[in-house]
Design a protein around this motif. Structure first.
Motif, PDB file in Angstrom:
ATOM      1  N   VAL A 272       0.834  -1.208   0.000  1.00  0.00           N
ATOM      2  CA  VAL A 272       0.000   0.000   0.000  1.00  0.00           C
ATOM      3  C   VAL A 272       0.866   1.254   0.000  1.00  0.00           C
ATOM      4  O   VAL A 272       0.486   2.273  -0.605  1.00  0.00           O
ATOM      5  N   ALA A 273       2.014   1.216   0.639  1.00  0.00           N
ATOM      6  CA  ALA A 273       2.888   2.391   0.674  1.00  0.00           C
ATOM      7  C   ALA A 273       3.292   2.827  -0.729  1.00  0.00           C
ATOM      8  O   ALA A 273       3.546   4.016  -0.976  1.00  0.00           O
ATOM      9  N   THR A 274       3.330   1.889  -1.656  1.00  0.00           N
ATOM     10  CA  THR A 274       3.584   2.232  -3.059  1.00  0.00           C
ATOM     11  C   THR A 274       2.281   2.464  -3.802  1.00  0.00           C
ATOM     12  O   THR A 274       2.083   3.496  -4.448  1.00  0.00           O
ATOM     13  N   ALA A 275       1.359   1.515  -3.703  1.00  0.00           N
ATOM     14  CA  ALA A 275       0.150   1.537  -4.522  1.00  0.00           C
ATOM     15  C   ALA A 275      -0.802   2.663  -4.158  1.00  0.00           C
ATOM     16  O   ALA A 275      -1.643   3.057  -4.973  1.00  0.00           O
ATOM     17  N   GLY A 276      -0.709   3.194  -2.956  1.00  0.00           N
ATOM     18  CA  GLY A 276      -1.594   4.281  -2.587  1.00  0.00           C
ATOM     19  C   GLY A 276      -1.045   5.652  -2.885  1.00  0.00           C
ATOM     20  O   GLY A 276      -1.804   6.634  -2.917  1.00  0.00           O
ATOM     21  N   PHE A 277       0.291   5.748  -3.147  1.00  0.00           N
ATOM     22  CA  PHE A 277       0.897   7.074  -3.196  1.00  0.00           C
ATOM     23  C   PHE A 277       1.765   7.329  -4.427  1.00  0.00           C
ATOM     24  O   PHE A 277       2.162   8.475  -4.649  1.00  0.00           O
ATOM     25  N   ARG A 278       2.070   6.317  -5.231  1.00  0.00           N
ATOM     26  CA  ARG A 278       2.869   6.582  -6.423  1.00  0.00           C
ATOM     27  C   ARG A 278       2.098   7.516  -7.346  1.00  0.00           C
ATOM     28  O   ARG A 278       0.870   7.505  -7.382  1.00  0.00           O
ATOM     29  N   LYS A 279       2.821   8.305  -8.084  1.00  0.00           N
ATOM     30  CA  LYS A 279       2.216   9.324  -8.958  1.00  0.00           C
ATOM     31  C   LYS A 279       1.279  10.240  -8.180  1.00  0.00           C
ATOM     32  O   LYS A 279       0.275  10.724  -8.703  1.00  0.00           O
ATOM     33  N   ALA A 280       1.607  10.453  -6.910  1.00  0.00           N
ATOM     34  CA  ALA A 280       0.789  11.290  -6.017  1.00  0.00           C
ATOM     35  C   ALA A 280      -0.656  10.805  -5.964  1.00  0.00           C
ATOM     36  O   ALA A 280      -1.596  11.592  -5.846  1.00  0.00           O
ATOM     37  N   GLY A 281      -0.835   9.485  -6.043  1.00  0.00           N
ATOM     38  CA  GLY A 281      -2.173   8.916  -5.956  1.00  0.00           C
ATOM     39  C   GLY A 281      -3.033   9.127  -7.175  1.00  0.00           C
ATOM     40  O   GLY A 281      -4.227   8.799  -7.154  1.00  0.00           O
ATOM     41  N   GLN A 282      -2.469   9.618  -8.255  1.00  0.00           N
ATOM     42  CA  GLN A 282      -3.241   9.940  -9.456  1.00  0.00           C
ATOM     43  C   GLN A 282      -3.229   8.765 -10.440  1.00  0.00           C
ATOM     44  O   GLN A 282      -2.793   8.883 -11.586  1.00  0.00           O
ATOM     45  N   VAL A 283      -3.720   7.636  -9.960  1.00  0.00           N
ATOM     46  CA  VAL A 283      -3.822   6.421 -10.756  1.00  0.00           C
ATOM     47  C   VAL A 283      -5.210   5.840 -10.517  1.00  0.00           C
ATOM     48  O   VAL A 283      -5.688   5.818  -9.381  1.00  0.00           O
ATOM     49  N   CYS A 284      -5.853   5.374 -11.577  1.00  0.00           N
ATOM     50  CA  CYS A 284      -7.228   4.886 -11.430  1.00  0.00           C
ATOM     51  C   CYS A 284      -7.342   3.778 -10.398  1.00  0.00           C
ATOM     52  O   CYS A 284      -8.360   3.659  -9.716  1.00  0.00           O
ATOM     53  N   THR A 285      -6.306   2.949 -10.290  1.00  0.00           N
ATOM     54  CA  THR A 285      -6.360   1.819  -9.369  1.00  0.00           C
ATOM     55  C   THR A 285      -5.626   2.086  -8.060  1.00  0.00           C
ATOM     56  O   THR A 285      -5.414   1.163  -7.274  1.00  0.00           O
ATOM     57  N   SER A 286      -5.212   3.331  -7.811  1.00  0.00           N
ATOM     58  CA  SER A 286      -4.564   3.646  -6.537  1.00  0.00           C
ATOM     59  C   SER A 286      -5.423   3.186  -5.370  1.00  0.00           C
ATOM     60  O   SER A 286      -6.655   3.321  -5.397  1.00  0.00           O
ATOM     61  N   VAL A 287      -4.772   2.662  -4.332  1.00  0.00           N
ATOM     62  CA  VAL A 287      -5.521   2.250  -3.147  1.00  0.00           C
ATOM     63  C   VAL A 287      -6.079   3.503  -2.479  1.00  0.00           C
ATOM     64  O   VAL A 287      -5.336   4.314  -1.926  1.00  0.00           O
TER      65      VAL A 287
END
Length: 476
Positions: A272-287
């Motif tokens: 989650v530390a990666t998947a929720g915050f990479r690209k500042a959370g601007q990803v459709c599948t961000s947690v």
């Protein structure tokens, strides 16, 4: 790319065109203007569609499509420095994000090249039908014709590749409209296709806002397929205006990861530390939401808070930066306001400096809050306790979105139960909602859209089956 080429956002029938209107492209961290490109008008769009329609009447042979796509992939590798610099400037994402997406884009073009050589139909067993005993039938797959590809700001390399790679592999001609805020990556890609020897007409580029040229793109019966990634609101407009043309719509989300009582929390925190915050959370599948069994709520929020505190937000070019700014200061201000209204009991981060928002972790926000009911598209993750696994599944299913979901459990029966019951496009077991391999089918249901990406699946969608029937007779 040369200054002369950079000055144009219009590529029609194999050549760059000037235009009176200009679109400034801002460095998303500094706010400085890094480029000005030509703004397309409705007549430009009509010219682009006409050129694509003419090209689509003479599809390239599969081997030539594959050669062009392989060459483009090689050019992306060779021009990595230029691509990365433009990507970081126009998106505000980190250099590491840029390099990763460039590698993905090159891989997508190579996968598409392979699919260009695999397009085939099938034999249809008509001889089993009474009265058709002498008939032999088979299908061939033919290009749909003109494809309009409308790309988002948050993945200007990989999402563009997922749209134009399969379209060209299938033998179609493409009119590409990148996001107004991030057009430079598209300019670089189009130049790579030109340098790879793609004949004129098969790839056209029109840069402008959707409000300026959207009607011209939709109001043309020569377009046979629309592939769009963006908001659900705009997706509805495209769906309503596409007429009889087919659509692939990858729309909004409010992605969830479910954490069962038996989950390995170390894995959850790390991913989650990666998947929720990479690209500042601007990803459709961000947690965006974590639904955790209440027995593990305290342990998870404590461990995750420590991990999130260690993330660094700021200059995307600086060594050690984990996430850069949001796409615009207005978006950062909106996310900050949503966080402040969430009524969460615990908060880590959430401080704003211009367009930079520090990673925020919210514990048990109010059920009606925007952070739980809408797509925040920012570095904000909410942890919500639930009574049990079934409640978590029910919460996911009652929501309007259905792109992907993550499920963390060591129970095989529970994992398969989630895979059967969750109304989403993809279920990732012991991974977050953000897992995405480019070869897999990727898409959503409900308000998250319809259709799937993935070169194999997109090529099939961008071709039509044509039935051929032979009425055979015994030789005299």
């Amino acid at each position: 790319m040369s200054t002369a080429t950079r000055s144009s956002g219009l590529f029609v029938d194999g050549g760059w065109r000037p235009a009176a209107g200009r679109i400034p492209v801002l460095d998303k961290y500094s706010g400085e203007v890094v480029a000005e490109i030509a703004a397309a008008t409705e007549p430009d769009v009509k010219d682009a569609i006409a050129g694509a329609h003419a090209a689509s009447s003479r599809p390239l042979e599969p081997a030539e499509r594959a050669r062009v796509l392989e060459t483009v992939a090689g050019l992306l590798d060779a021009r990595a420095g230029e691509f990365v610099a433009d990507y970081v400037a126009e998106t505000g994402f980190t250099t590491a994000d840029a390099r990763n997406e460039l590698r993905r884009a090159a891989s997508i073009y190579r996968l598409s090249a392979q699919e260009a050589l695999r397009i085939a139909g099938e034999q249809v067993p008509l001889s089993a039908t009474p009265g058709s005993e002498n008939r032999l039938a088979f299908t061939v797959r033919v290009p749909v014709g003109v494809v309009v590809a409308i790309a988002p700001f948050n993945a200007p390399l990989s999402t563009v590749a997922h749209k134009i790679g399969p379209a060209i592999a299938a033998g179609n001609a493409v009119v590409l409209k990148p996001a107004e805020k991030t057009p430079l990556s598209a300019l670089n890609v189009v130049q790579a296709f030109a340098d790879a020897g793609l004949p004129p007409g098969f790839l056209q580029l029109v840069c402008a806002s959707g409000s300026a040229i959207g009607s011209a793109l939709l109001d043309d019966d020569r377009v046979r397929f629309y592939t769009f990634t963006g908001s659900t609101a705009v997706g509805r407009v495209i769906s309503a205006g596409a007429g009889l043309a087919r659509t692939h719509l990858e729309l909004g989300s409010n992605s969830v990861s479910i954490v069962a009582a038996d989950a390995r929390l170390d894995d959850v925190v790390r991913l989650v530390a990666t998947a929720g915050f990479r690209k500042a959370g601007q990803v459709c599948t961000s947690v965006q939401r974590i639904l955790v069994d209440e027995s593990r709520f305290d342990d998870l929020t404590t461990a995750l808070a420590e991990r999130v505190k260690a993330l660094t937000a700021g200059d995307p070019r600086a060594e050690g930066t984990d996430l850069g700014p949001l796409i615009a200061e207005s978006e950062a201000a909106r996310a900050e306001e949503w966080v402040s209204r969430s009524a969460a009991r615990l908060r880590v981060g959430g401080e704003r400096n211009g367009s930079v928002l520090t990673p925020a972790l919210l514990a048990d926000p109010a059920p009606e809050s925007e952070v739980l009911s809408k797509e925040i598209f920012a570095p904000v993750v909410s942890v919500v306790p639930v009574r049990d696994f079934d409640e978590a599944i029910a919460r996911v299913n009652e929501g309007r979105y259905g792109l992907q979901a993550g499920v963390f459990t060591q129970d095989l029966d529970r994992a398969f139960h989630a895979a059967r019951e969750l109304r989403v496009g993809g279920v990732m077991i012991n991974d977050t909602s953000s897992y995405h391999a480019d070869a897999m089918p990727y898409g959503g249901v409900k308000d998250s859209g319809h259709g799937v990406e993935g070169p194999r699946y997109a090529v099939e969608d961008m071709t039509d089956p044509r039935i051929v029937v032979l009425n055979l007779h015994r030789p005299e």
